[in-house]
Design an enzyme around this catalytic site. Sequence first.
Site, PDB file in Angstrom:
ATOM      1  CG  ASP A  25      41.372  29.658  46.433  1.00 54.00           C
ATOM      2  OD1 ASP A  25      40.860  29.165  45.405  1.00 54.00           O
ATOM      3  OD2 ASP A  25      41.717  30.850  46.500  1.00 54.00           O
TER       4      ASP A  25
ATOM      5  CG  ASP B 214      39.214  36.608  40.916  1.00 53.66           C
ATOM      6  OD1 ASP B 214      38.666  37.549  41.489  1.00 53.66           O
ATOM      7  OD2 ASP B 214      39.954  35.810  41.498  1.00 53.66           O
TER       8      ASP B 214
END
Length: 885
Positions: free
Chosen positions: A73, A483
């Site tokens: 992404d 993350d």
Amino acid sequence: MRRTRILTAVLALAAGLLAGTPPALAANSPEETATAFAADTYTWKNARVDGGGFVPGIVFNRSEKNLAYARTDIGGAYRWVQSTKSWTPLLDSVGWNEWGHTGVVSLASDSVDPDKVYAAVGTYTNSWDPTDGAVLRSADRGASWQKADLPFKLGGNMPGRGMGERLAVDPNRNSVLYLGAPSGKGLWRSTDSGASWSQVTAFPNVGNYVQDATDTSGYASDNQGIVWVTFDESTGSAGNTTQTIYVGVADQDNAVYRSTDGGATWSRLAGQPTGHLAHKGVLDAANGYLYLAYSDKGGPYDGGKGQLWRYATRTGTWTDISPVAEADTYYGFSGLTIDRQHPGTVMATAYSSWWPDTQIFRTTDSGGTWTKAWDYTSYPNRSNRYTMDVSSVPWLTFGANPSPPEQTPKLGWMTEGLEIDPFDSARMMYGTGATVYGTENLTAWDSGGQFTVKPMVQGLEETAVNDLASPPSGAPLLSALGDIGGFRHTDLTKVPSMMYTSPNLTSTTSLDYAETSPNTVVRVGNLDSGPHIGFSTDNGANWFAGSDPSGVTGGGTVAAASDGSRFVWSPAGTGVQYTTGFGTSWSASSGIPSGAVVESDRVDPKTFYGFKSGKFYVSSDGGATFTASSAGNLPSGDSVRFKALPGSKGDVWLAGGASDGAYGLWHSTDGGASFTKLSNVEQADTVGFGKAATGASYQTLYTSAKIGGVRGIFRSTDKGVSWTRINDDAHQWGWTGAAITGDPRIYGRVYVATNGRGIVYGDSSDTGGGGTDPTPTPTGACTVTYRITNQWSGGFQADVSLTNTGSAAWTGWTLGWTFPDGQKITQLWNADHTQSGAAVTARNVTWNANVAAGSSVSFGFTGSWTGANTKPTSFKSGSETCTVS
């Protein structure tokens, strides 16, 4: 897991902090192709993490075995390298001004001409992304690209990005491609192999589904548009346009359309189910079935209900083949694939089943009956049809110890990209929010055995990097990542065993070590609940949580005193704080605004610095009070990073700004009382220090900057008087504005933060007298095997094996040869190399330096050729001529 990353990346971008030799990208801007500076010869690699981000799509070529691609992404696209079972990056050439083109919303591999591959690129459809989207086309499997700009944006990191594929090549007439657009822009077509595009005005529905219509940022409120295109190859012939085309639309009541006349006219497919979005549409042309995976939401995070349907293309009959009743779902379906060797075998995922795990469903009778990857025996106990082996990427357990029915490692989450190898029924790959998993014994599922799931992610580096540190002793690299928190790298070529724990921050926003006591390390970051700060007294090997001051909502920035005696923290949610010891209690700093960036002097343990909105602040009492400096003409915004030089009190370098105001690199030698702007640096966004060159009296400077009209990574060995660009147009990695640091122990080594391509580090061919010891020259007999494993127009792949046939072990090796036809190496793995003209020298890397007598070492590479591709016939290992087998 990925939920945090998306939000932090978006917020950073909105704030202006845009949170082998790879291929070259044809660019439109003269700035991106200018080469005003002769680059030092650098070798670029990733500090290995292996994965770390969402892989929404995997695409296998339908006509050539082992040719596969993956899209990410925000981190570009990759091609699978079968010989090493690893991925090679394809979009490192994307430059600073077009950083959005590192987001890949769709990929298409041409089954007529497997050398051709296409990528639809663009990260955001709203104002965060400064450029429109584009379709990149390659005739050499991604080794080089040409670009067709589009008149609208694409959303590789937007809601709905796991649906697809939105880009498709006509399997009969490969000059024809279709692209589904978001934002109400409709369906687009190219008839010249992607060189130009026009809207299909006859297509009747541009979509209407949005995730959240109330979102004023435009992120969640964008129309997700046209989400997939599928050809029925049986309705065309070689060289002639395929007549039947199916298109998926983000419209819960009108999700599937069809053309039966090569795209001239379109109609809603009659009798289709309503109330859901069709995430995928996969066609079995042999049996005449179109399979559809439905969810009530666009994903990749959300989805509460789902269905699977089969459409008989010859009769128009719809059949609900859902493996469970919709009432029993708490997830949507996606990750749809069929076994091309046995088309009645179909698989799908429960992509949004976050707890207790994702689910994978399989049928061998076209959806008549289904089995699950796992099921309950007696709740909460599970029986799995699979085993998991994450020994190659051990951090995938996340250090968790969950209670049943949860397990660690998880089978996955956000599992929207799942594909069975069209040539091998036993091999499957699927993407998750953190990695690519796969199996090579999938068919054990059907015989009552267990298939083995392993990471298939080596080479695919997808972390967003927020901060980097290279201490003078201990581990060479500490990282702060989105993350997955971050890692302590003791060996850059190996995957660390675990990310930071205690606390397990979802994203680490800042870290620092005590300059004169580097075993003391501090990090801060984001966490849904719990402390936002951690401390280590053993150089980051082990951690313990500190306490939060009242009001903390996020990590912000943190600084450690030079001797580790105290810390200053500027968290989100409250003002700047200071503490002595390890944060058992905090006090508010005065004289400095909340949200300031904070750093420490690297000599004086009581001196700290801050910056906010054009003002520089200084504390001389350990962070208790700050005073605004009178220094003026600094950047007025907050897109600024600064660092104090180790070993010299009050020596501060500041980088940042914006194109509509002050922008560049400033230097202070009086602790921030005054700053001098470097006139030879037009723009700069990071600054870092590394080991000084031989004979230099000042540490080496590194920056991500624009100098002489050229954007790049630069190095100065003379205090900024002159600069050398050390990257090149093939190594740009999009946005590199978060962090940079040199290595205090190895001259020329630099660590670069990227926003989705992980931690990139470079080593110079110029050791500057301060490098590591030279590689020992092996002695004794040797044998070489040189094998061309793949060849295509203008390109090839080769494997080389070097065997020690002598009687003594090697503690380092080199191998030299000359290409007979002037071939050029474009990317080499499992070794370092240099090439001058046709002459090549490959040398060991750290982990394969030792070769026992009778043992072998292997490496591989891709290269280019013109005219002929004759194999070399003579090889030398050191001074020894090797036997060629």
